[in-house]
Motif scaffolding. Sequence first.
Motif, PDB file in Angstrom:
ATOM      1  N   MET A   1      11.725  -3.220 -15.626  1.00  0.00           N
ATOM      2  CA  MET A   1      10.814  -2.624 -14.818  1.00  0.00           C
ATOM      3  C   MET A   1      10.338  -3.620 -13.804  1.00  0.00           C
ATOM      4  O   MET A   1       9.074  -3.777 -13.865  1.00  0.00           O
ATOM      5  N   ALA A   2      11.098  -4.435 -13.058  1.00  0.00           N
ATOM      6  CA  ALA A   2      10.441  -5.533 -12.297  1.00  0.00           C
ATOM      7  C   ALA A   2       9.761  -4.893 -11.020  1.00  0.00           C
ATOM      8  O   ALA A   2      10.179  -4.009 -10.227  1.00  0.00           O
ATOM      9  N   ASN A   3       8.711  -5.367 -10.750  1.00  0.00           N
ATOM     10  CA  ASN A   3       8.030  -5.029  -9.356  1.00  0.00           C
ATOM     11  C   ASN A   3       8.301  -5.947  -8.489  1.00  0.00           C
ATOM     12  O   ASN A   3       8.576  -7.126  -8.496  1.00  0.00           O
ATOM     13  N   LYS A   4       8.405  -5.440  -7.263  1.00  0.00           N
ATOM     14  CA  LYS A   4       9.145  -6.407  -6.149  1.00  0.00           C
ATOM     15  C   LYS A   4       7.807  -6.772  -5.552  1.00  0.00           C
ATOM     16  O   LYS A   4       6.916  -5.926  -5.192  1.00  0.00           O
ATOM     17  N   ILE A   5       7.645  -8.098  -5.367  1.00  0.00           N
ATOM     18  CA  ILE A   5       6.687  -8.767  -4.568  1.00  0.00           C
ATOM     19  C   ILE A   5       7.089  -9.120  -3.293  1.00  0.00           C
ATOM     20  O   ILE A   5       8.233  -9.910  -3.609  1.00  0.00           O
ATOM     21  N   SER A   6       6.562  -8.683  -2.093  1.00  0.00           N
ATOM     22  CA  SER A   6       7.103  -9.026  -0.979  1.00  0.00           C
ATOM     23  C   SER A   6       6.881 -10.630  -0.650  1.00  0.00           C
ATOM     24  O   SER A   6       5.913 -11.296  -1.258  1.00  0.00           O
ATOM     25  N   ASP A   7       7.645 -11.092   0.565  1.00  0.00           N
ATOM     26  CA  ASP A   7       7.355 -12.517   0.914  1.00  0.00           C
ATOM     27  C   ASP A   7       6.147 -12.682   1.420  1.00  0.00           C
ATOM     28  O   ASP A   7       5.471 -13.621   1.318  1.00  0.00           O
ATOM     29  N   GLU A   8       5.490 -11.610   2.106  1.00  0.00           N
ATOM     30  CA  GLU A   8       4.322 -11.756   2.735  1.00  0.00           C
ATOM     31  C   GLU A   8       2.936 -11.809   1.820  1.00  0.00           C
ATOM     32  O   GLU A   8       2.154 -12.716   2.078  1.00  0.00           O
ATOM     33  N   THR A   9       3.473 -11.203   0.658  1.00  0.00           N
ATOM     34  CA  THR A   9       2.267 -11.275  -0.418  1.00  0.00           C
ATOM     35  C   THR A   9       2.253 -12.589  -0.955  1.00  0.00           C
ATOM     36  O   THR A   9       1.163 -13.309  -1.337  1.00  0.00           O
ATOM     37  N   ILE A  10       3.502 -13.053  -1.181  1.00  0.00           N
ATOM     38  CA  ILE A  10       3.522 -14.647  -1.840  1.00  0.00           C
ATOM     39  C   ILE A  10       2.712 -15.719  -0.633  1.00  0.00           C
ATOM     40  O   ILE A  10       2.187 -16.684  -0.945  1.00  0.00           O
ATOM     41  N   GLU A  11       3.120 -15.240   0.542  1.00  0.00           N
ATOM     42  CA  GLU A  11       2.272 -16.263   1.674  1.00  0.00           C
ATOM     43  C   GLU A  11       0.942 -16.110   1.486  1.00  0.00           C
ATOM     44  O   GLU A  11       0.428 -17.123   1.575  1.00  0.00           O
ATOM     45  N   TYR A  12       0.444 -14.668   1.587  1.00  0.00           N
ATOM     46  CA  TYR A  12      -0.668 -14.514   1.643  1.00  0.00           C
ATOM     47  C   TYR A  12      -1.639 -15.158   0.224  1.00  0.00           C
ATOM     48  O   TYR A  12      -2.567 -15.820   0.478  1.00  0.00           O
ATOM     49  N   VAL A  13      -0.962 -14.722  -0.946  1.00  0.00           N
ATOM     50  CA  VAL A  13      -1.796 -15.428  -2.153  1.00  0.00           C
ATOM     51  C   VAL A  13      -1.657 -17.171  -2.025  1.00  0.00           C
ATOM     52  O   VAL A  13      -2.610 -17.657  -2.212  1.00  0.00           O
ATOM     53  N   GLY A  14      -0.557 -17.817  -1.169  1.00  0.00           N
ATOM     54  CA  GLY A  14      -0.511 -19.281  -0.993  1.00  0.00           C
ATOM     55  C   GLY A  14      -1.617 -19.508   0.097  1.00  0.00           C
ATOM     56  O   GLY A  14      -2.515 -20.509  -0.419  1.00  0.00           O
ATOM     57  N   ILE A  15      -1.939 -18.961   0.783  1.00  0.00           N
ATOM     58  CA  ILE A  15      -3.004 -19.222   1.998  1.00  0.00           C
ATOM     59  C   ILE A  15      -4.297 -19.065   1.216  1.00  0.00           C
ATOM     60  O   ILE A  15      -5.090 -19.801   1.142  1.00  0.00           O
ATOM     61  N   LEU A  16      -4.532 -18.000   0.443  1.00  0.00           N
ATOM     62  CA  LEU A  16      -5.809 -17.677  -0.548  1.00  0.00           C
ATOM     63  C   LEU A  16      -6.101 -18.842  -1.316  1.00  0.00           C
ATOM     64  O   LEU A  16      -7.285 -19.430  -1.361  1.00  0.00           O
ATOM     65  N   ALA A  17      -5.117 -19.312  -2.135  1.00  0.00           N
ATOM     66  CA  ALA A  17      -5.148 -20.341  -2.938  1.00  0.00           C
ATOM     67  C   ALA A  17      -5.082 -21.882  -2.290  1.00  0.00           C
ATOM     68  O   ALA A  17      -5.072 -22.723  -2.912  1.00  0.00           O
ATOM     69  N   LYS A  18      -4.979 -21.814  -0.951  1.00  0.00           N
ATOM     70  CA  LYS A  18      -4.796 -23.157  -0.149  1.00  0.00           C
ATOM     71  C   LYS A  18      -3.806 -23.978  -0.833  1.00  0.00           C
ATOM     72  O   LYS A  18      -3.977 -25.184  -0.835  1.00  0.00           O
ATOM     73  N   LEU A  19      -2.568 -23.168  -0.941  1.00  0.00           N
ATOM     74  CA  LEU A  19      -1.532 -23.961  -1.521  1.00  0.00           C
ATOM     75  C   LEU A  19      -0.147 -23.798  -0.421  1.00  0.00           C
ATOM     76  O   LEU A  19      -0.124 -23.118   0.324  1.00  0.00           O
ATOM     77  N   LEU A  21       3.583 -24.070  -0.561  1.00  0.00           N
ATOM     78  CA  LEU A  21       4.630 -23.805  -1.580  1.00  0.00           C
ATOM     79  C   LEU A  21       6.005 -24.001  -0.572  1.00  0.00           C
ATOM     80  O   LEU A  21       6.178 -23.490   0.347  1.00  0.00           O
ATOM     81  N   SER A  22       6.736 -24.828  -1.365  1.00  0.00           N
ATOM     82  CA  SER A  22       8.248 -24.804  -0.939  1.00  0.00           C
ATOM     83  C   SER A  22       8.755 -23.307  -1.439  1.00  0.00           C
ATOM     84  O   SER A  22       8.244 -22.813  -2.161  1.00  0.00           O
ATOM     85  N   GLY A  23      10.231 -23.349  -0.890  1.00  0.00           N
ATOM     86  CA  GLY A  23      10.724 -22.264  -1.161  1.00  0.00           C
ATOM     87  C   GLY A  23      11.098 -22.056  -2.426  1.00  0.00           C
ATOM     88  O   GLY A  23      10.863 -20.902  -3.131  1.00  0.00           O
ATOM     89  N   GLU A  24      11.268 -23.020  -3.261  1.00  0.00           N
ATOM     90  CA  GLU A  24      11.601 -22.975  -4.924  1.00  0.00           C
ATOM     91  C   GLU A  24      10.456 -22.624  -5.810  1.00  0.00           C
ATOM     92  O   GLU A  24      10.329 -21.759  -6.497  1.00  0.00           O
ATOM     93  N   GLU A  25       9.046 -22.961  -5.067  1.00  0.00           N
ATOM     94  CA  GLU A  25       7.744 -22.923  -5.632  1.00  0.00           C
ATOM     95  C   GLU A  25       7.499 -21.191  -5.540  1.00  0.00           C
ATOM     96  O   GLU A  25       6.842 -20.526  -6.357  1.00  0.00           O
ATOM     97  N   LYS A  26       7.890 -20.761  -4.246  1.00  0.00           N
ATOM     98  CA  LYS A  26       7.413 -19.343  -3.909  1.00  0.00           C
ATOM     99  C   LYS A  26       8.301 -18.692  -4.824  1.00  0.00           C
ATOM    100  O   LYS A  26       7.870 -17.614  -5.158  1.00  0.00           O
ATOM    101  N   GLU A  27       9.582 -18.827  -5.202  1.00  0.00           N
ATOM    102  CA  GLU A  27      10.435 -17.984  -5.989  1.00  0.00           C
ATOM    103  C   GLU A  27      10.053 -17.968  -7.436  1.00  0.00           C
ATOM    104  O   GLU A  27       9.841 -17.115  -8.057  1.00  0.00           O
ATOM    105  N   LYS A  28       9.467 -19.397  -7.967  1.00  0.00           N
ATOM    106  CA  LYS A  28       8.945 -19.187  -8.973  1.00  0.00           C
ATOM    107  C   LYS A  28       7.675 -18.361  -9.227  1.00  0.00           C
ATOM    108  O   LYS A  28       7.250 -17.779 -10.136  1.00  0.00           O
ATOM    109  N   ALA A  29       6.655 -18.613  -8.125  1.00  0.00           N
ATOM    110  CA  ALA A  29       5.566 -17.966  -8.306  1.00  0.00           C
ATOM    111  C   ALA A  29       5.816 -16.244  -8.175  1.00  0.00           C
ATOM    112  O   ALA A  29       5.241 -15.331  -8.808  1.00  0.00           O
ATOM    113  N   ARG A  30       6.839 -15.986  -7.369  1.00  0.00           N
ATOM    114  CA  ARG A  30       7.178 -14.555  -7.315  1.00  0.00           C
ATOM    115  C   ARG A  30       7.650 -14.159  -8.751  1.00  0.00           C
ATOM    116  O   ARG A  30       7.016 -13.054  -9.253  1.00  0.00           O
TER     117      ARG A  30
END
Length: 97
Positions: A1-19, A21-30
């Motif tokens: 039952m995987a939850n879908k996390i959008s690209d926008e959410t990953i970008e937003y979390v990266g901005i909040l964390a001041k990170l 992220l490369s494409g690979e890191e974004k996929e790992k974070a997702r």
Amino acid sequence: MANKISDETIEYVGILAKLKLSGEEKEKARADMEKMLDYIDTLNELDTEGVAPMCHIFPVNNVFREDEASRKDGSEETLANAPLRKDNYFKVPKTIG
């Protein structure tokens, strides 16, 4: 039952964390975030009926002493450790010329 996390959410979390992220890191974070959300869904399936809410798994007791008013200021005990003293003060070498 995987939850879908959008690209926008990953970008937003990266901005909040001041990170940045490369494409690979974004996929790992997702993937990591989806695992966390799946685990939360699993926890939500548990029957907690009759379980009292708590903020900590161990009993929390106040370990501080009672606050008691006293006329003593503790200066005698403090000054007992002074290498040099004059009256009720620490005596120290002169530091300004």
